[in-house]
Design an enzyme around this catalytic site. Sequence first.
Site, PDB file in Angstrom:
ATOM      1  N   HIS A   1       0.830  -1.199   0.000  1.00 40.93           N
ATOM      2  CA  HIS A   1       0.000   0.000   0.000  1.00 40.93           C
ATOM      3  C   HIS A   1       0.866   1.251   0.000  1.00 40.93           C
ATOM      4  O   HIS A   1       1.774   1.378   0.809  1.00 40.93           O
ATOM      5  CB  HIS A   1      -0.923  -0.014   1.220  1.00 40.93           C
ATOM      6  CG  HIS A   1      -1.911   1.091   1.239  1.00 40.93           C
ATOM      7  ND1 HIS A   1      -2.274   1.716   2.397  1.00 40.93           N
ATOM      8  CD2 HIS A   1      -2.620   1.695   0.252  1.00 40.93           C
ATOM      9  CE1 HIS A   1      -3.161   2.653   2.125  1.00 40.93           C
ATOM     10  NE2 HIS A   1      -3.382   2.658   0.828  1.00 40.93           N
TER      11      HIS A   1
ATOM     12  N   ALA B   1       4.607  12.715 -20.927  1.00 39.55           N
ATOM     13  CA  ALA B   1       3.844  11.459 -20.911  1.00 39.55           C
ATOM     14  C   ALA B   1       4.452  10.550 -19.847  1.00 39.55           C
ATOM     15  O   ALA B   1       5.108   9.549 -20.140  1.00 39.55           O
ATOM     16  CB  ALA B   1       3.854  10.803 -22.286  1.00 39.55           C
TER      17      ALA B   1
ATOM     18  N   HIS C   1       7.103  19.658 -12.805  1.00 36.09           N
ATOM     19  CA  HIS C   1       7.913  18.585 -13.384  1.00 36.09           C
ATOM     20  C   HIS C   1       9.164  18.292 -12.553  1.00 36.09           C
ATOM     21  O   HIS C   1       9.555  17.124 -12.404  1.00 36.09           O
ATOM     22  CB  HIS C   1       8.288  18.927 -14.828  1.00 36.09           C
ATOM     23  CG  HIS C   1       8.914  17.795 -15.571  1.00 36.09           C
ATOM     24  ND1 HIS C   1       8.305  16.580 -15.738  1.00 36.09           N
ATOM     25  CD2 HIS C   1      10.111  17.698 -16.190  1.00 36.09           C
ATOM     26  CE1 HIS C   1       9.086  15.777 -16.428  1.00 36.09           C
ATOM     27  NE2 HIS C   1      10.195  16.435 -16.720  1.00 36.09           N
TER      28      HIS C   1
END
EC number: 5.4.99.62
Length: 131
Positions: A20, A121, A98
Amino acid sequence: MKKHGVLNSEIAAVLASLGHTDTIVIADCGLPIPDGVKRIDLAVEIGKPSFLDVLQVVADDMAIEKVTLAEEVINNNAEIKKEIELKLIEPVFEYVCHEQFKEHTKKAKAIIRTGEATPYANVILHAGVIF
């Protein structure tokens, strides 16, 4: 031999080992991969395999709680952003700059490099639980 799901043995092993909140990254061919992070390089030529093809197969085989994208994708690759949102309708979406995205990749269990050659992407998938 497996009949369905992820057939790539490296990806299948990483997915099976996730706990998790662990993360994996699916990346275009230009994202820098930090030292010490497992690299699964699928790129064979520009565009192959595509980011979206790999995302679909991984997402079908993974419990995803949260998705992190670079905020630059909003203005620089709206088509990829739209497709990600269509494929991943349940998780929470988070947007970071970014540079911060690249910092987050240092904690990933693996980065899967595709042949994608479109800007931003890249996605960080945060593992959920199946119960």
